[in-house]
Write an enzyme that holds these catalytic residues in place. Structure first.
Site, PDB file in Angstrom:
ATOM      1  CG  ASP A  61      -4.256  13.132  -0.419  1.00 13.11           C
ATOM      2  OD1 ASP A  61      -3.101  12.938  -0.870  1.00 13.11           O
ATOM      3  OD2 ASP A  61      -5.149  12.276  -0.464  1.00 13.11           O
ATOM      4  CG  PHE A  84       6.516   8.687   8.615  1.00 14.86           C
ATOM      5  CD1 PHE A  84       7.349   7.594   8.785  1.00 14.86           C
ATOM      6  CD2 PHE A  84       6.712   9.800   9.418  1.00 14.86           C
ATOM      7  CE1 PHE A  84       8.366   7.618   9.739  1.00 14.86           C
ATOM      8  CE2 PHE A  84       7.715   9.837  10.370  1.00 14.86           C
ATOM      9  CZ  PHE A  84       8.543   8.744  10.529  1.00 14.86           C
ATOM     10  CE1 TYR A 152       4.658   0.089   0.977  1.00 12.40           C
ATOM     11  CE2 TYR A 152       5.910  -1.951   1.285  1.00 12.40           C
ATOM     12  CZ  TYR A 152       5.589  -0.659   1.679  1.00 12.40           C
ATOM     13  OH  TYR A 152       6.214  -0.112   2.779  1.00 12.40           O
TER      14      TYR A 152
HETATM   15  P1  NAD Z   1       0.580   3.934   8.753  1.00 14.43           P
HETATM   16  O1  NAD Z   1      -0.471   3.566   7.761  1.00 14.43           O
HETATM   17  O2  NAD Z   1       0.300   3.689  10.184  1.00 14.43           O
HETATM   18  O3  NAD Z   1       0.983   5.470   8.576  1.00 14.43           O
HETATM   19  C1  NAD Z   1       0.860   6.145   7.356  1.00 14.43           C
HETATM   20  C2  NAD Z   1       0.241   7.504   7.638  1.00 14.43           C
HETATM   21  O4  NAD Z   1       0.120   8.215   6.406  1.00 14.43           O
HETATM   22  C3  NAD Z   1      -1.167   7.384   8.224  1.00 14.43           C
HETATM   23  O5  NAD Z   1      -1.324   8.298   9.280  1.00 14.43           O
HETATM   24  C4  NAD Z   1      -2.064   7.747   7.058  1.00 14.43           C
HETATM   25  O6  NAD Z   1      -3.302   8.321   7.473  1.00 14.43           O
HETATM   26  C5  NAD Z   1      -1.187   8.735   6.300  1.00 14.43           C
HETATM   27  N1  NAD Z   1      -1.515   8.837   4.883  1.00 14.43           N
HETATM   28  C6  NAD Z   1      -1.745   7.827   4.021  1.00 14.43           C
HETATM   29  N2  NAD Z   1      -2.000   8.324   2.801  1.00 14.43           N
HETATM   30  C7  NAD Z   1      -1.905   9.678   2.901  1.00 14.43           C
HETATM   31  C8  NAD Z   1      -2.072  10.742   1.989  1.00 14.43           C
HETATM   32  N3  NAD Z   1      -2.373  10.505   0.705  1.00 14.43           N
HETATM   33  N4  NAD Z   1      -1.913  12.000   2.426  1.00 14.43           N
HETATM   34  C9  NAD Z   1      -1.601  12.252   3.717  1.00 14.43           C
HETATM   35  N5  NAD Z   1      -1.458  11.281   4.637  1.00 14.43           N
HETATM   36  C10 NAD Z   1      -1.597  10.012   4.227  1.00 14.43           C
HETATM   37  O7  NAD Z   1       1.920   3.191   8.304  1.00 14.43           O
HETATM   38  P2  NAD Z   1       3.302   3.064   9.058  1.00 14.43           P
HETATM   39  O8  NAD Z   1       3.482   1.651   9.418  1.00 14.43           O
HETATM   40  O9  NAD Z   1       3.435   4.104  10.086  1.00 14.43           O
HETATM   41  O10 NAD Z   1       4.283   3.362   7.838  1.00 14.43           O
HETATM   42  C11 NAD Z   1       4.802   4.657   7.588  1.00 14.43           C
HETATM   43  C12 NAD Z   1       5.615   4.617   6.300  1.00 14.43           C
HETATM   44  O11 NAD Z   1       6.638   3.644   6.435  1.00 14.43           O
HETATM   45  C13 NAD Z   1       4.822   4.217   5.064  1.00 14.43           C
HETATM   46  O12 NAD Z   1       5.257   4.995   3.983  1.00 14.43           O
HETATM   47  C14 NAD Z   1       5.177   2.761   4.869  1.00 14.43           C
HETATM   48  O13 NAD Z   1       5.102   2.375   3.520  1.00 14.43           O
HETATM   49  C15 NAD Z   1       6.604   2.735   5.363  1.00 14.43           C
HETATM   50  N6  NAD Z   1       7.031   1.410   5.851  1.00 14.43           N
HETATM   51  C16 NAD Z   1       6.330   0.793   6.844  1.00 14.43           C
HETATM   52  C17 NAD Z   1       6.738  -0.459   7.293  1.00 14.43           C
HETATM   53  C18 NAD Z   1       6.009  -1.186   8.405  1.00 14.43           C
HETATM   54  O14 NAD Z   1       6.307  -2.356   8.606  1.00 14.43           O
HETATM   55  N7  NAD Z   1       5.087  -0.565   9.118  1.00 14.43           N
HETATM   56  C19 NAD Z   1       7.849  -1.080   6.716  1.00 14.43           C
HETATM   57  C20 NAD Z   1       8.542  -0.410   5.707  1.00 14.43           C
HETATM   58  C21 NAD Z   1       8.114   0.842   5.284  1.00 14.43           C
HETATM   59  C1  UD1 Z   2       4.696  -7.172   5.347  1.00 17.02           C
HETATM   60  C2  UD1 Z   2       4.766  -6.764   3.931  1.00 17.02           C
HETATM   61  C3  UD1 Z   2       5.787  -5.656   3.800  1.00 17.02           C
HETATM   62  C4  UD1 Z   2       5.397  -4.477   4.659  1.00 17.02           C
HETATM   63  C5  UD1 Z   2       5.226  -4.936   6.088  1.00 17.02           C
HETATM   64  C6  UD1 Z   2       4.637  -3.829   6.914  1.00 17.02           C
HETATM   65  C7  UD1 Z   2       4.124  -8.763   2.670  1.00 17.02           C
HETATM   66  C8  UD1 Z   2       4.607  -9.841   1.764  1.00 17.02           C
HETATM   67  N1  UD1 Z   2       5.091  -7.928   3.136  1.00 17.02           N
HETATM   68  O1  UD1 Z   2       6.002  -7.615   5.709  1.00 17.02           O
HETATM   69  O2  UD1 Z   2       5.911  -5.235   2.473  1.00 17.02           O
HETATM   70  O3  UD1 Z   2       6.398  -3.475   4.589  1.00 17.02           O
HETATM   71  O4  UD1 Z   2       4.339  -6.054   6.134  1.00 17.02           O
HETATM   72  O5  UD1 Z   2       3.353  -3.526   6.521  1.00 17.02           O
HETATM   73  O6  UD1 Z   2       2.939  -8.633   2.951  1.00 17.02           O
HETATM   74  N2  UD1 Z   2       2.952 -14.363   9.348  1.00 17.02           N
HETATM   75  C9  UD1 Z   2       2.243 -15.455   9.802  1.00 17.02           C
HETATM   76  N3  UD1 Z   2       0.934 -15.265  10.182  1.00 17.02           N
HETATM   77  C10 UD1 Z   2       0.316 -14.061  10.134  1.00 17.02           C
HETATM   78  C11 UD1 Z   2       1.057 -12.942   9.661  1.00 17.02           C
HETATM   79  C12 UD1 Z   2       2.373 -13.134   9.263  1.00 17.02           C
HETATM   80  O7  UD1 Z   2       2.763 -16.559   9.862  1.00 17.02           O
HETATM   81  O8  UD1 Z   2      -0.876 -13.960  10.482  1.00 17.02           O
HETATM   82  C13 UD1 Z   2       4.373 -14.534   8.985  1.00 17.02           C
HETATM   83  C14 UD1 Z   2       4.704 -14.176   7.548  1.00 17.02           C
HETATM   84  O9  UD1 Z   2       4.552 -15.278   6.708  1.00 17.02           O
HETATM   85  C15 UD1 Z   2       6.158 -13.697   7.687  1.00 17.02           C
HETATM   86  C16 UD1 Z   2       6.231 -13.109   9.098  1.00 17.02           C
HETATM   87  O10 UD1 Z   2       5.119 -13.656   9.802  1.00 17.02           O
HETATM   88  O11 UD1 Z   2       7.030 -14.794   7.635  1.00 17.02           O
HETATM   89  C17 UD1 Z   2       6.114 -11.597   9.114  1.00 17.02           C
HETATM   90  O12 UD1 Z   2       4.956 -11.200   8.410  1.00 17.02           O
HETATM   91  P1  UD1 Z   2       4.428  -9.686   8.428  1.00 17.02           P
HETATM   92  O13 UD1 Z   2       4.355  -9.201   9.832  1.00 17.02           O
HETATM   93  O14 UD1 Z   2       3.193  -9.628   7.611  1.00 17.02           O
HETATM   94  O15 UD1 Z   2       5.616  -8.877   7.755  1.00 17.02           O
HETATM   95  P2  UD1 Z   2       6.254  -9.034   6.299  1.00 17.02           P
HETATM   96  O16 UD1 Z   2       5.566 -10.047   5.489  1.00 17.02           O
HETATM   97  O17 UD1 Z   2       7.729  -9.162   6.476  1.00 17.02           O
END
Ligand code: NAD
Ligand code: UD1
Length: 344
Positions: A61, A84, A152
């Site tokens: 962790d 990440f 978040y």
């Molecule tokens: P993800 O959940 O797939 O990856 C996160 C990884 O971190 C996982 O492997 C999880 O097991 C690990 N993890 C979580 N808590 C932990 C801990 N306490 N110690 C060690 N490992 C831990 O998510 P992702 O989509 O790959 O996102 C990666 C990063 O990018 C995150 O910080 C997320 O907030 C950020 N982010 C993601 C998105 C998106 O749309 N996916 C958008 C903006 C920012």
């Molecule tokens: C969401 C999170 C964001 C996070 C990202 C990745 C919220 C408000 N925001 O982004 O903080 O970083 O996911 O985890 O939750 N939509 C539908 N039907 C669905 C799902 C989504 O219509 O079943 C629409 C949503 O209203 C939005 C768009 O699709 O307009 C994208 O949604 P989503 O993929 O969840 O991304 P964000 O909301 O941008």
């Protein structure tokens, strides 16, 4: 030049694709992950795809200083860290804000303290476009104010601020990357996004509808002030995002200290929910049934990056099309109907 890079959360969606890119570039990796939202199978496949075993896994962790020390002590000196590891579900963060402050903020603090102990002060941090809150002017530039509206995003902005303070305090080099909406998968279909339970996000929901795992998509609102009434987001291919990390780290390593950078990582082209659905249908030849339902609480009408700074500073811009995002995401879903957990 080969680097030794510590990647927290490297088994996750974005982390696994970044590990693949970095291994293919010849770097040596240490992954720290507690598999809270991922599987070791992702890292096995990453190494297989890269044809490299230069990856050491430390299961632990990021909030546990001894686990982070173990990661730092698992080989030679670490040149830089990509962070990440964290939690990312907006709804969960509203219900359990302390968990988010603990994992995202305290986890980053424990990591940064370990970096100081080990004399490594070069860090790429996963931030988010939700840092901008509910903006009204587009496209979004990095110098626009942050106004996070849920725990978040608040934790991500807090970490950005902590890292900026570190850069003022000593010889740190930090890049906070504000990701827009990463989607798709590696074109092999071997690694991809593996959400637990019912997906929150649009893209994995669409691929599960396409696969027949869910009956239909629910579009959250068609009364937004956008051309077709559905929400607009800046979707980018996860491989483009992964490549941005390699470029950001290399850029940091070439800068004098201290150095601090905040970058939007998006395409600059927003797409509505309906445009994504149509794009997916065109790319796959499938039909995605949908119904329009109420808006989802917390959703904003539009998020769209100005990606120019990343282009100027890193020489990075998103290259892959919506068609590739859809095709690759669908290949991953088809080859792995139950993600990493089930038979493939
Ligand atoms: P993800 O959940 O797939 O990856 C996160 C990884 O971190 C996982 O492997 C999880 O097991 C690990 N993890 C979580 N808590 C932990 C801990 N306490 N110690 C060690 N490992 C831990 O998510 P992702 O989509 O790959 O996102 C990666 C990063 O990018 C995150 O910080 C997320 O907030 C950020 N982010 C993601 C998105 C998106 O749309 N996916 C958008 C903006 C920012
Ligand atoms: C969401 C999170 C964001 C996070 C990202 C990745 C919220 C408000 N925001 O982004 O903080 O970083 O996911 O985890 O939750 N939509 C539908 N039907 C669905 C799902 C989504 O219509 O079943 C629409 C949503 O209203 C939005 C768009 O699709 O307009 C994208 O949604 P989503 O993929 O969840 O991304 P964000 O909301 O941008």
């Amino acid at each position: 030049m080969s680097r030794r890079v510590l990647i927290t959360g490297g088994a996750g969606f974005i982390g696994s694709h970044t590990c693949l890119v970095l291994l293919e570039q010849g770097h040596e990796l240490v992954v720290l992950d507690n598999f809270d939202n991922s599987s070791p199978e992702a890292l096995r496949r990453v190494q297989e795809l890269a044809g490299s075993t230069q990856l050491t896994l430390v299961e632990g962790d990021v909030r546990d200083a001894s686990a982070v020390d173990k990661a730092f002590g698992s080989g030679g000196a670490v040149d830089g860290v990509i962070h990440f590891a964290g939690l990312k579900a907006v709804g969960e963060s509203v219900g359990n804000p302390l968990l988010y402050w603990d994992v995202n903020v305290n986890g980053s603090r424990v990591l940064a303290a370990a970096m100081e102990r080990h004399g490594c002060r070069t860090l790429v941090f996963s931030s988010t476009s939700t840092a901008y809150g509910e903006p009204e002017t587009f496209p979004l530039r990095e110098d626009m104010p942050t106004a996070p509206v849920h725990p978040y995003a608040q934790t991500k902005v807090a970490v950005e601020q902590m890292l900026a303070a570190l850069c003022r305090s000593g010889p740190w080099r930090v890049a906070s990357l504000r990701y827009f909406n990463p989607v798709g998968a590696h074109p092999s279909g071997q690694i991809g996004e593996d959400p637990m339970g019912i997906p929150n996000n649009l893209f994995p929901f669409i691929t599960q509808v396409a696969a027949g795992r869910r009956e239909q998509l629910r579009i959250f609102g068609q009364d937004y002030p956008t051309p077709d009434g559905t929400g607009i987001r800046d979707y980018l291919h996860v491989m483009d995002l992964a490549e941005a990390h390699g470029k950001a780290l290399e850029h940091l390593l070439q800068q004098p200290t201290p150095y601090s950078l905040t970058l939007n990582i998006g395409t600059g082209r927003g797409l509505s929910v309906l445009e994504v659905v149509q794009g997916f249908e065109a790319a796959t030849g499938l039909t995605i049934p949908y119904e329009v339902v109420e808006r989802r609480p917390g959703d904003v009408p539009r998020l769209e990056a100005c990606p120019q700074t990343a282009q100027i500073v890193l020489g990075w811009s998103a290259r892959r099309t919506l068609e590739e995002m859809c095709r690759d995401g669908w290949a991953w879903q088809q080859a792995n109907p139950s993600g990493y957990r089930g038979p493939t």
